[in-house]
Write a protein that holds these residues in place. Structure first.
Motif: not given
Ligand SMILES: [Zn+2]
Lengths: 241, 200
Positions: A6-15
Motif C-alpha cells: 500500500p502506498p504510504v503517505e507522510s507529513g506534518q500533522a496535528f491530532v
C-alpha cells in the motif's frame, strides 16, 4: 509475498481528536499539512506499553505516516517534532475550541496548507500565553477566508464604498457590512473601526474585541448550520473560566 | 426477515453497550454464551443485576461502594487535610499501591472532554466542591492524567476551588524513577526540561 504494497503517505500533522476503538486502538482525526483532515486507526495505542501513546497528543506538531484509503486509514508511525510547549490552563480550552471548529467546518481529505500554517501559528500563540481572545478571533477570520468565505471588512456591501471608522454597521451574511441609518439600532452592531481593526487583526480595543466576538459568533452559526459547539457551551458552564 | 429469534437479537444488541464491542463481537459473544457457557451467562446476568442494585457512589469520594460511605472514607486512619482528585477508580487503586498517601480521595469518574461534550456536570464538580469545602480539607492534590483533557480538568478544578481558600497542587511529571535520558520519549524530556526545579 505480494508485490503490491500500500502506498504510504507522510507529513506534518496535528491530532485534532481521538476516540477509543475496539479493545486497544484509537481512531484519530489528524489535521495534516498536505492532505487536510485524515482519519486514521492507531492500532494498539491504548496498550500500556505502546510507544505511540504519549506522542499522539493534541496541540503538538507531529511527523506522521499512514497507508490505506477510504473511510479509515492506518497510522504507520508518529514522531514528536516539538517546538510548541504544552498548552496550559485556559489556553487548553481555546485549543479544543480551534479543534472543534476544524472538525466541524473542514471536510475530510481537502488540503488546506495555508490553514495548517494558520492553525500552527494560533497554537503557538496560545502556548506562549498571548491574550487568548485575539488569537481566537484572528483564527476564526482566517479560517473562513481559507474556506472560501473571506469577510469583506474594508468595503460596504454592494456600493463597495470604503468603511468609515466613525460610522456604525450591521453585517449581512454573504453580503457584508451595511451602514446603519441615523438612530437605527441592530442586535449585532459594529463600528467601522471594529471592521477595519479586524481586517488588520488588531484586537487591543475592548470594543473591537466585544463586537468582533459577536460578529464571528453570528457568522460561525451560519456556517455551522445546526451543529452545536460543545467547547463553547462547556467554557460557559465553567463559572470562573 | 432476520434468521435470528427476537430474544437473541435483543441480546446481541444489548451486548453492544460494552466498551469496544462492535456488532460482530456482540454476535460472537451471544453465540458463545448461549451455546457453550449457559451457566456462566446465568452468573453474569445475576451478578450484573446484583451490582446494579447494590453498588452506588460513595457520598463523600464518589467512588463505587456498597454502603453510603466506602471503606476509605469510613476509616479514621486517613488524613482529612489532604484530598486527592482522580479520574477513575483504577487510578485510586494505583495511588493506594504507592503506600505513600494517607489522605482522602475524590473520584471524578471521568474528565472534562469538550470535544465529546463532557462538561462539568458529567464529572460531578458540584459534589467535589461540597466535599472539598467540608472545613477539614486544606490541600487538594490534582492527580488527573497528563493528557490535554486531564490538564483541562485540573485547571477547571483549580479555578473553582482556589477562591474558596484551599491550596491546590498538581502531581509532578517528568522522567520515570530509574529512567535513563537515552530511553525516554522526547515529549517527556522536553517537558521535564521546561518544568525543571532547583537542585537539592
Ligand atoms: Zn468514599
Amino acid at each position: 509475498m505480494s508485490a503490491q504494497r500500500p502506498p504510504v503517505e507522510s507529513g506534518q500533522a496535528f491530532v485534532l481528536h481521538a476516540i477509543a476503538w475496539r479493545e486497544t486502538s484509537q481512531i484519530i482525526e489528524l489535521f495534516t499539512r498536505q492532505h487536510g483532515r485524515v482519519p486514521v486507526v492507531a492500532k494498539g495505542v491504548r496498550r500500556a506499553r505502546s510507544a505511540l501513546r504519549g506522542v499522539l497528543q493534541p496541540f503538538q506538531p507531529l511527523g506522521v505516516s499512514w497507508f490505506g484509503q477510504g473511510e479509515l486509514r492506518t497510522l504507520k508511525s508518529a514522531e514528536w517534532q516539538g517546538g510548541i510547549p504544552l498548552l496550559q490552563g485556559r489556553a487548553i480550552f481555546c485549543g479544543f475550541y480551534l479543534n472543534e471548529l476544524l472538525l466541524k467546518l473542514v471536510v475530510r481529505d481537502d488540503p488546506h496548507e495555508g490553514l495548517f500554517d494558520i492553525y500552527t501559528q494560533a497554537i503557538q500563540r496560545l502556548s506562549e500565553g498571548d491574550a487568548l481572545e485575539p488569537v481566537l478571533r484572528s483564527f476564526e477570520v482566517s479560517l473562513l477566508r481559507e474556506l472560501g468565505y473571506a469577510l469583506p471588512l474594508q468595503q460596504e456591501a454592494d456600493s463597495h464604498k470604503p468603511i468609515d471608522p466613525g460610522a456604525n454597521y450591521r453585517f449581512e451574511v454573504e453580503r457584508g457590512p451595511v451602514r446603519l441609518r441615523e438612530g437605527e439600532v441592530h442586535a449585532v452592531q459594529l463600528s467601522g473601526k471594529t471592521l477595519l481593526d479586524m481586517a488588520e487583526s488588531r484586537y487591543e480595543d475592548p470594543l473591537t474585541l466585544n463586537q468582533s466576538k459577536q460578529l464571528m459568533r453570528l457568522l460561525l452559526a451560519h456556517h455551522l448550520g445546526h451543529q452545536d459547539l460543545h467547547t463553547r457551551r462547556i467554557i460557559q458552564e465553567l463559572p470562573s473560566l | 426477515m432476520s434468521p435470528h429469534p427476537d430474544r437473541l437479537l435483543r441480546l446481541i444488541h444489548a451486548l453492544r453497550c460494552l466498551p469496544g464491542v462492535g456488532p460482530r463481537s456482540a454476535q460472537r459473544t451471544a453465540y458463545h454464551l448461549l451455546q457453550h457457557d449457559r451457566a456462566g451467562a446465568l452468573v453474569l446476568a445475576q451478578t450484573l443485576t446484583d451490582a446494579l442494585e447494590g453498588v452506588q457512589h460513595c457520598q463523600q469520594c464518589n467512588n463505587f461502594t456498597e454502603n453510603p460511605l466506602c471503606e476509605l472514607c469510613a476509616s479514621d486512619q486517613r488524613d482529612g487535610r489532604l484530598l486527592c482528585v482522580l479520574e477513575t477508580p483504577a487510578d485510586l487503586l494505583m495511588m493506594e499501591q504507592t503506600r505513600s498517601y494517607q489522605g482522602r480521595y475524590f473520584v471524578l469518574m471521568g474528565r472534562l472532554s469538550p470535544l465529546d461534550g463532557m462538561g462539568p456536570q458529567d464529572i460531578h464538580l458540584d459534589k467535589l466542591v461540597r466535599r472539598a469545602c467540608d472545613g477539614m480539607t486544606q490541600e487538594v492534590i490534582l492527580a488527573t492524567n497528563f493528557t490535554a483533557e486531564g490538564e483541562a480538568t485540573a485547571h477547571a478544578i483549580t479555578e473553582l476551588l482556589r477562591p474558596r481558600g484551599l491550596i491546590l497542587t498538581r502531581i509532578a511529571r517528568g522522567l520515570p524513577v530509574g529512567g535513563e535520558l537515552e530511553y525516554v520519549d522526547s515529549g517527556t524530556l522536553a517537558q521535564a526540561l521546561l518544568e525543571r526545579r532547583p537542585s537539592a
